[in-house]
Write an enzyme that holds these catalytic residues in place. Structure first.
Site: not given
Length: 436
Positions: A269, A315, A368
């Site tokens: 990340d 993601d 999402c």
């Protein structure tokens, strides 16, 4: 706290959120109560629930306030919400603003006039323009209309509802049945989720993080939709896996469990504090086959490991439209400009991640978001650039990871939404790289 003190705290909390428009509201809420530890848990829940209900209906409340000529501010929003959403009579509302040490100052003449004009009205109003009636910002409507068609109203209505609390049993330490029993022993009733084999659902918000099963790593907080993304990754013992946008490592944790702590996961990340939090979660969950890596400008980590991973999970950062039940403030924190910037970023991230997949390995792309621009459009653009990748159909994947459970969709990709699946909104595509 008295009812008037709760109202005063709600006004103060909303003002704090208004003063930090680009900061997620839940972070502001946490800071607000941390600075006011004297507020009990029941009062905190009541204040936060009302504040989030107001944020959830902000667009409609603003419309009503504008029709009365009243400027939208924290006090006006609270008054309008009590009148329109809670159907509270004007005299009862006014009584909750008595002034004094622990209460908000009395309503001024302009607020009383506004209250008189909206008293007895319904929150959804037939004169509202389509985007206000749907309670959606205008910039998302084309994408959501393309996604849901005639179901747009149902999809929009579901995004207005508070989300349940979903948990995941950590199968490195327990089973779902044992986790359910451990929660019940602490007074928390949960039910198995219908799609995830590890999921558990609690109907209302509870202080799960204070329970022993959470503290000893037997359960994690994770929406069922997020669990299904990890399930479709199908990470197996002995594999080399990378979670390219790991964040707080929720999916890393789930994949480590499916791998039985065998093999290796790299959780990457760009945010150092998030990775620090991820490391703590990994330790609590008993994960010992994962490492974290901070991705920085000029970093050659990905180039050195090109074509070496069995599974690469992306993601991707997104608008989060699928999580608006949980993050209603996000409706007003983004606009069409943000969407364009995010899709450009997603394209770069996806291209980099594709380079990490070994021949015969799989790339899992998830968001999402419910917007096709961030979902199918990104996948098809990558396929146009990289002929070595092909789609692994959802039906085939599902039969492999959840035999005997009906597939939650008919298309090639997993598309979840609150109104149709009871989960947050999620998109997931699995692509396979041709063997050498």
């Amino acid at each position: 706290m008295t009812p008037a003190a709760r109202i005063a705290a709600t006004v103060d909390l909303l003002q704090d959120i208004e003063d930090r428009p680009r900061r997620p509201a839940d972070a502001t809420v946490n800071d607000f109560f941390r600075a006011r530890r004297y507020i009990g848990s029941g009062d905190r829940r009541a204040v936060a629930d009302r504040a989030f209900a107001i944020m959830r209906q902000r667009q409609r409340l603003d419309w009503h306030l504008n029709r009365t000529g009243m400027h939208s501010n924290a006090r006006a929003l609270v008054v309008a919400h009590m009148a329109l959403s809670e159907a509270m009579p004007p005299d009862q509302i006014a009584a909750l603003f008595p002034g004094g040490q622990y209460a908000a100052t009395p309503l001024i003449p302009a607020e009383l006039r506004m209250l008189g004009k909206i008293a007895g009205r319904r929150l959804p109003h037939p004169d509202m323009p389509p985007e206000v009636r749907l309670n959606l910002p205008g910039w998302v409507i084309p994408g959501l209309q393309a996604r849901f068609g005639d179901d747009l109203q149902a999809a929009a209505s579901a995004l207005d509802e508070p989300a349940p609390l979903d948990l995941r049993a950590n199968i490195l330490k327990t089973t779902r049945e044992e986790a359910l029993a451990a929660l019940a022993a602490e007074g928390i009733e949960a039910e198995p989720t219908p799609l995830s084999p590890w999921g558990m659902r609690v109907a209302a918000r509870r202080a799960v993080t204070a329970t022993k099963p959470f503290q000893d790593g037997r359960i994690e907080i994770q929406d069922e939709g997020s669990q299904l993304v990890a399930l479709l990754a199908d990470a197996r013992p002995g594999m080399r896996v990378v979670d390219w946008c790991a964040g707080a490592a929720g999916k890393t944790l789930a994949m480590a469990a499916t791998m039985g702590n065998k093999g290796r996961i790299s959780a990457c990340d760009v945010n150092a504090p998030r990775l620090a939090g991820a490391l703590k979660r990994l330790v609590r969950a008993g994960v010992d086959n994962a490492e974290t890596h901070l991705t920085e400008a000029g970093d050659r980590w990905a180039k050195r490991r090109a074509g070496t991973f069995d599974r690469v999970l992306v993601d991707a950062p997104c608008t989060g439209t699928g999580t608006w039940r949980r993050n209603p403030d996000a409706r007003t924190r983004m606009d069409g400009t943000d969407l364009r910037e995010i899709t450009a970023k997603q394209s770069v991230i996806l291209e980099t991640a594709a380079g990490l997949v070994r021949p015969g390995g799989r790339l899992i792309y998830a968001t999402c978001s419910l917007l096709p621009e961030e979902d199918e459009d990104q996948v098809h653009a990558l396929l146009a650039r990289r002929a070595e990748f092909s789609i692994v159909p959802l039906a085939r994947l599902w039969s492999e990871v959840r035999p005997g459970v009906p597939c939650p969709g008919e298309g090639p990709f997993l598309v979840l939404a609150p109104h149709s699946h009871g989960t947050d909104g999620f998109f997931c595509a699995v692509l396979e790289r041709a063997a050498a």
